[in-house]
Structure formats: C-alpha cells, structure tokens
Motif scaffolding. Sequence first.
Motif: not given
Length: 186
Positions: A6-7, A156-158, A169-172
Amino acid sequence: MHPSREELLDTVRRYYDADTSSHFTTATSPQAARRHERWARWTADLRDWDALRDELSRELPGYLTGELYPTTDGGPRCLVYPPEGAVEWVVVGCVSLLAPVYFIYGVQYTHEEGGPRTPHVRFEPAPAPMAHPARILARAIETRWGYSALPRELAETPVPLVTGWREPPETTLFHALFTNTPDNLP
C-alpha cells in the motif's frame, strides 16, 4: 524492511499519471514534475553512484560496469557485464529514487544466425554465471544506501498508471519504481 504494498502504491501514484493525456501536450503533469525533481536532485551529486561503480570495479575485477539513468524511469540502473568475450548476459541493479528499495535482475541474450541478439529478462534467481556479480551488486547497494530488495511478488503488483509508453493492465510496481523497459540495455 521494505515498504508495504500500500505504501509503494501510494508512492508511485505521486510520480506517474493515470492516463496518457500528458503524452500529447507540452505541459508537464504534476506527477512528472515531481519525478523530474527527484532526478534533478540525484544527478546534481553523483558521488555516491560513482563510488558504487568504483566499488564494483574493485570487487569484480575484469567485469565491465555501465549505467542507465533515463529520467522517464523511477531510478538509475547499474549494469555488470561478463569479463570476456561476447555479451551473453548482463546483471542489472535498479535503485529506486521514489522509495528505499532496489531490484536485481538479469538479461540473457540469444544470438540468431545473421541477425541481432535477442534479450530475455530474467527475474528469477540468477543462473550460475550471473549469481556472483548479482550478490556483489546487491550487497553494495544495501551497504551504500541501506535499501532493501523488493521481492519479485511485490514487484509484479499491477498499478493503474502509465510509465513511459507502458499502460495498464501491463504496468507493475517494478515498472513504476525502476524501469518500464528492463530489456533496453546498451
């Protein structure tokens, strides 16, 4: 200890846009302006970065080091090339300017008959030839800045943001904190 998911999500939202509208204007978005300010502060004094490269040269004699710091990215990258012969692999150490984290990955190349070399990004543990320089690079980053390694699962969190030309949706988190083009190396 690295920041929480979250941070990190809150952090990257401050530095990247949620859409591509800023790509088609001469105005700089507030997010891009904040990221450019981070880069300006970092490039104003490169002594720590130069010291890191000097340390790697001492710790990895014969290896070549390089660097990338495009200001569209979330931080600089240090490159470690094998000591001799054709470049079959590169170890890459990314340091985020946005959060106190780093990430080590590898790029392996396949050579095609009569064609260009093709890069393959490897986020998993480094194979034998890359493991030693990866450990040295990680230790040097941790010692110099006290940053912690960002786990792959967290990297790898979107994220619903645009980094360079990479869009959801490719951005992590990896793309926002470090680079949107991990295979683009000299």
